[in-house]
Design a protein around this motif. Structure first.
Motif, PDB file in Angstrom:
ATOM      1  N   GLY A 221       2.950 -93.834  50.793  1.00  0.00           N
ATOM      2  CA  GLY A 221       3.193 -92.468  50.321  1.00  0.00           C
ATOM      3  C   GLY A 221       3.488 -92.393  48.834  1.00  0.00           C
ATOM      4  O   GLY A 221       3.893 -93.378  48.201  1.00  0.00           O
ATOM      5  N   GLU A 222       3.310 -91.196  48.284  1.00  0.00           N
ATOM      6  CA  GLU A 222       3.613 -90.990  46.874  1.00  0.00           C
ATOM      7  C   GLU A 222       5.089 -91.246  46.593  1.00  0.00           C
ATOM      8  O   GLU A 222       5.907 -91.186  47.494  1.00  0.00           O
ATOM      9  N   ASP A 223       5.398 -91.564  45.334  1.00  0.00           N
ATOM     10  CA  ASP A 223       6.751 -91.949  44.918  1.00  0.00           C
ATOM     11  C   ASP A 223       7.261 -93.165  45.687  1.00  0.00           C
ATOM     12  O   ASP A 223       8.455 -93.302  45.936  1.00  0.00           O
ATOM     13  N   ASP A 224       6.342 -94.035  46.080  1.00  0.00           N
ATOM     14  CA  ASP A 224       6.695 -95.277  46.778  1.00  0.00           C
ATOM     15  C   ASP A 224       7.527 -95.015  48.028  1.00  0.00           C
ATOM     16  O   ASP A 224       8.605 -95.589  48.215  1.00  0.00           O
ATOM     17  N   THR A 225       7.029 -94.136  48.880  1.00  0.00           N
ATOM     18  CA  THR A 225       7.712 -93.843  50.137  1.00  0.00           C
ATOM     19  C   THR A 225       6.818 -94.254  51.315  1.00  0.00           C
ATOM     20  O   THR A 225       5.610 -94.455  51.147  1.00  0.00           O
ATOM     21  N   GLY A 226       7.445 -94.353  52.489  1.00  0.00           N
ATOM     22  CA  GLY A 226       6.677 -94.665  53.699  1.00  0.00           C
ATOM     23  C   GLY A 226       6.428 -96.150  53.852  1.00  0.00           C
ATOM     24  O   GLY A 226       7.041 -96.984  53.177  1.00  0.00           O
ATOM     25  N   LYS A 227       5.508 -96.461  54.759  1.00  0.00           N
ATOM     26  CA  LYS A 227       5.293 -97.851  55.155  1.00  0.00           C
ATOM     27  C   LYS A 227       4.645 -98.704  54.062  1.00  0.00           C
ATOM     28  O   LYS A 227       3.924 -98.181  53.214  1.00  0.00           O
ATOM     29  N   ASN A 228       4.877-100.022  54.148  1.00  0.00           N
ATOM     30  CA  ASN A 228       4.189-100.955  53.267  1.00  0.00           C
ATOM     31  C   ASN A 228       2.734-101.083  53.687  1.00  0.00           C
ATOM     32  O   ASN A 228       2.404-101.046  54.862  1.00  0.00           O
ATOM     33  N   THR A 229       1.864-101.245  52.692  1.00  0.00           N
ATOM     34  CA  THR A 229       0.431-101.431  52.953  1.00  0.00           C
ATOM     35  C   THR A 229      -0.006-102.691  52.210  1.00  0.00           C
ATOM     36  O   THR A 229       0.805-103.334  51.545  1.00  0.00           O
ATOM     37  N   GLY A 230      -1.281-102.988  52.262  1.00  0.00           N
ATOM     38  CA  GLY A 230      -1.817-104.084  51.450  1.00  0.00           C
ATOM     39  C   GLY A 230      -1.810-103.748  49.965  1.00  0.00           C
ATOM     40  O   GLY A 230      -1.919-104.643  49.122  1.00  0.00           O
ATOM     41  N   GLY A 231      -1.680-102.468  49.639  1.00  0.00           N
ATOM     42  CA  GLY A 231      -1.710-102.019  48.244  1.00  0.00           C
ATOM     43  C   GLY A 231      -2.619-100.807  48.125  1.00  0.00           C
ATOM     44  O   GLY A 231      -3.776-100.871  48.526  1.00  0.00           O
ATOM     45  N   MET A 232      -2.092 -99.719  47.590  1.00  0.00           N
ATOM     46  CA  MET A 232      -2.829 -98.441  47.556  1.00  0.00           C
ATOM     47  C   MET A 232      -3.407 -98.110  46.184  1.00  0.00           C
ATOM     48  O   MET A 232      -4.018 -97.064  45.995  1.00  0.00           O
ATOM     49  N   GLY A 233      -3.197 -99.015  45.238  1.00  0.00           N
ATOM     50  CA  GLY A 233      -3.729 -98.773  43.902  1.00  0.00           C
ATOM     51  C   GLY A 233      -3.027 -99.682  42.922  1.00  0.00           C
ATOM     52  O   GLY A 233      -1.998-100.278  43.254  1.00  0.00           O
ATOM     53  N   ALA A 234      -3.589 -99.822  41.747  1.00  0.00           N
ATOM     54  CA  ALA A 234      -2.990-100.696  40.737  1.00  0.00           C
ATOM     55  C   ALA A 234      -3.474-100.273  39.368  1.00  0.00           C
ATOM     56  O   ALA A 234      -4.472 -99.549  39.250  1.00  0.00           O
ATOM     57  N   TYR A 235      -2.747-100.740  38.367  1.00  0.00           N
ATOM     58  CA  TYR A 235      -3.197-100.515  36.995  1.00  0.00           C
ATOM     59  C   TYR A 235      -2.789-101.704  36.136  1.00  0.00           C
ATOM     60  O   TYR A 235      -1.902-102.474  36.506  1.00  0.00           O
ATOM     61  N   ALA A 236      -3.464-101.846  35.019  1.00  0.00           N
ATOM     62  CA  ALA A 236      -3.153-102.893  34.052  1.00  0.00           C
ATOM     63  C   ALA A 236      -3.585-102.396  32.676  1.00  0.00           C
ATOM     64  O   ALA A 236      -4.536-101.625  32.589  1.00  0.00           O
ATOM     65  N   PRO A 237      -2.947-102.831  31.589  1.00  0.00           N
ATOM     66  CA  PRO A 237      -1.746-103.656  31.571  1.00  0.00           C
ATOM     67  C   PRO A 237      -0.505-102.833  31.921  1.00  0.00           C
ATOM     68  O   PRO A 237      -0.467-101.633  31.648  1.00  0.00           O
ATOM     69  N   ALA A 238       0.490-103.485  32.543  1.00  0.00           N
ATOM     70  CA  ALA A 238       1.736-102.814  32.911  1.00  0.00           C
ATOM     71  C   ALA A 238       2.708-102.931  31.741  1.00  0.00           C
ATOM     72  O   ALA A 238       3.106-104.036  31.383  1.00  0.00           O
ATOM     73  N   PRO A 239       3.085-101.799  31.130  1.00  0.00           N
ATOM     74  CA  PRO A 239       3.970-101.854  29.961  1.00  0.00           C
ATOM     75  C   PRO A 239       5.318-102.515  30.265  1.00  0.00           C
ATOM     76  O   PRO A 239       5.962-103.059  29.363  1.00  0.00           O
ATOM     77  N   LEU A 240       5.706-102.477  31.548  1.00  0.00           N
ATOM     78  CA  LEU A 240       6.950-103.117  31.977  1.00  0.00           C
ATOM     79  C   LEU A 240       6.993-104.593  31.575  1.00  0.00           C
ATOM     80  O   LEU A 240       8.034-105.127  31.211  1.00  0.00           O
ATOM     81  N   VAL A 241       5.832-105.248  31.654  1.00  0.00           N
ATOM     82  CA  VAL A 241       5.764-106.665  31.276  1.00  0.00           C
ATOM     83  C   VAL A 241       5.395-106.742  29.791  1.00  0.00           C
ATOM     84  O   VAL A 241       4.245-106.963  29.421  1.00  0.00           O
ATOM     85  N   SER A 242       6.391-106.527  28.964  1.00  0.00           N
ATOM     86  CA  SER A 242       6.182-106.578  27.512  1.00  0.00           C
ATOM     87  C   SER A 242       5.920-108.029  27.106  1.00  0.00           C
ATOM     88  O   SER A 242       6.110-108.950  27.898  1.00  0.00           O
ATOM     89  N   GLY A 243       5.533-108.211  25.857  1.00  0.00           N
ATOM     90  CA  GLY A 243       5.332-109.564  25.343  1.00  0.00           C
ATOM     91  C   GLY A 243       6.580-110.414  25.518  1.00  0.00           C
ATOM     92  O   GLY A 243       6.508-111.597  25.870  1.00  0.00           O
ATOM     93  N   GLU A 244       7.727-109.785  25.330  1.00  0.00           N
ATOM     94  CA  GLU A 244       9.001-110.507  25.437  1.00  0.00           C
ATOM     95  C   GLU A 244       9.265-110.947  26.881  1.00  0.00           C
ATOM     96  O   GLU A 244       9.673-112.080  27.140  1.00  0.00           O
TER      97      GLU A 244
END
Ligand code: AMP
Ligand code: GLY
Length: 427
Positions: A221-244
């Protein structure tokens, strides 16, 4: 050179797509493939072997004199496909059965991380119901995370919010044996807070190269709700993983992991997937290792690879990864998974998939198939996750918009997709 991709999901379609772009590759076989790899045309062709049919695949590789076999999913790794191919002198990219234990045994992975002081949640291992029950009854904090040690198709992890849920989980695992032998050993670990990200390395056991960091969307579900799945979508690059952050991942996780595997006599060669939790201060810990690329993360990281994938994997097999050209494209990619209504629960298969001709004019969009079949005339759904619509663009925002625009040209009865893929990059 002729290449074989083992597997039949979206990840394997993306691997086949990347392999077919290589000028050095004359033929790409996919075993068993799906409706997407069946209809790619050009160099790509499906062959009717199951991904775990090691003997069949070995015979095929020999008779076709394949130049390279790339293993997509974890099940054939656990069956020792890499050991079998290497033993027969056939070039194969992936970890050996022993090295793949980083994924196939969570007890192995956790004990390995403890031995090598790699940051991960604190944990205990249980082999019987009684001691696990005592542990959970006296645990002072919840949630507790309960994991079947063996492979359980991504379903063997229960985040128990309270004692009742935790006791139910160990009853399911030990007494009702819902995951069979996979739960002969159970890991109970501390709950980590933060944001998850996936980092993939290609490694020859010593040298390594990183694909762009990505983020999966595991919940239905949207906002990361509901059951776990194999994965409903992805993006890259993830800004969360900065160079640091990536530097910390490298120094504290990747280097000691590869060094530890070498010193323990099972050098890790292949794709290494590091599932990370990154806390509020940007400190990474390992949630899990996988011995393969993620799905659907592969559908965004591979389209962003500028260099020739096959040359890279070959260099890795020759222990010369450090000398191979390695370049990422500028920009970003987003993939939106179109799923069958009801997934990850029960759903209907065999629905006809209709695509508007306009899609063909979208040069920046690639459609990776997962649960589809093609009978020669009609494309039909055959799984929970049906298609991954990937768009690349100069910015993440544009790639999200383009992926959703393209998704609007596809339809099948009961089609469901999340509307917020990539939104967490901006939160
Ligand atoms: P795994 O198969 O180990 O990746 O676990 C599946 C999912 O469960 C992860 O992607 C996380 O969302 C969640 N999870 C696993 N371990 C933990 C943990 N120690 N703390 C918080 N969430 C976890
Ligand atoms: N996308 C998560 C996985 O491949 O395990």
């Amino acid at each position: 050179m002729k290449v074989l991709i083992v597997g039949g999901g979206g990840r394997e379609h993306a691997l086949a797509w990347a392999a077919a772009r290589s000028e050095r590759v004359t033929k790409v076989y996919v075993a068993p493939g799906n409706g997407g790899t069946a209809t790619m045309g050009g160099k790509v062709e499906n062959v009717g072997f199951d991904a775990t049919d090691v003997e069949g695949l070995l015979g095929f590789a020999r008779s076709e004199s394949l130049g390279l076999t790339v293993i997509g999913p974890e099940q054939p790794l656990e069956k020792g496909i890499v050991d079998a191919f290497s033993g027969a002198g056939l070039p194969v990219f992936g970890p050996t059965r022993r090295a793949a234990q980083l994924e196939t045994s969570k007890v192995f992975a956790k004990d390995f991380m403890r031995r090598h002081a790699i940051p991960t949640a604190s944990y205990e291992v249980f082999r019987e119901y009684g001691p696990a029950k005592d542990f959970l009854e006296t645990a002072s904090v919840y949630p507790q995370v309960i994991k079947a040690s063996g492979l359980a198709a991504g379903k063997g992890v229960i985040v128990a919010e309270n004692r009742e849920e935790a006791l139910q989980a160990i009853d399911d695992l030990f007494n009702r044996r819902v995951f069979g032998d996979a739960a002969d050993e159970v890991v109970i670990e501390a709950f980590l807070t933060g944001q998850e990200a996936s980092v993939f390395a290609v490694t020859d056991g010593t040298s390594y190269r990183f694909f762009l960091p990505s983020q999966d969307h595991k919940r239905i579900g949207e906002d990361d709700t509901g059951k776990n799945t194999g994965g409903m979508g992805a993006y890259a690059p993830a800004p969360l993983v900065s160079g640091e952050v990536l530097k910390k991942v490298e120094a504290r996780i990747v280097v000691p992991t590869l060094e530890g595997m070498r010193t323990e006599g099972m050098p890790y060669k292949g794709f290494l997937y590091i599932g990370l939790m990154i806390d509020q201060s940007g400190e990474p810990s390992v949630v899990e290792y996988n011995a393969r690329l993620g799905d659907p993360e592969a559908q965004v990281v591979l389209p962003l690879l500028e260099s020739d994938l096959i040359t890279l994997l070959e260099a890795s097999l020759q222990g010369a990864l450090g000398d191979a050209p390695f370049k990422m494209k500028d920009g970003a990619a987003t993939t939106v998974v179109l799923a069958s209504g009801g997934y990850p629960g029960s759903y209907v298969k065999g629905r006809e998939i209709v695509m508007d001709e306009k899609l063909k004019t979208y040069d920046d969009v690639v459609l990776f198939h997962a649960g589809t079949t093609f009978d020669g005339t009609t494309l039909r759904t055959s799984g929970g996750r049906v298609l991954a619509v990937t768009a690349t663009a100069p910015t993440l925002k544009e790639s999200i918009d383009r992926a959703y625009l393209a998704a609007g040209y596809i339809s099948f009865d009961g089609m469901y997709y999340r509307r917020d893929i990539g939104a967490k990059a901006f939160s």
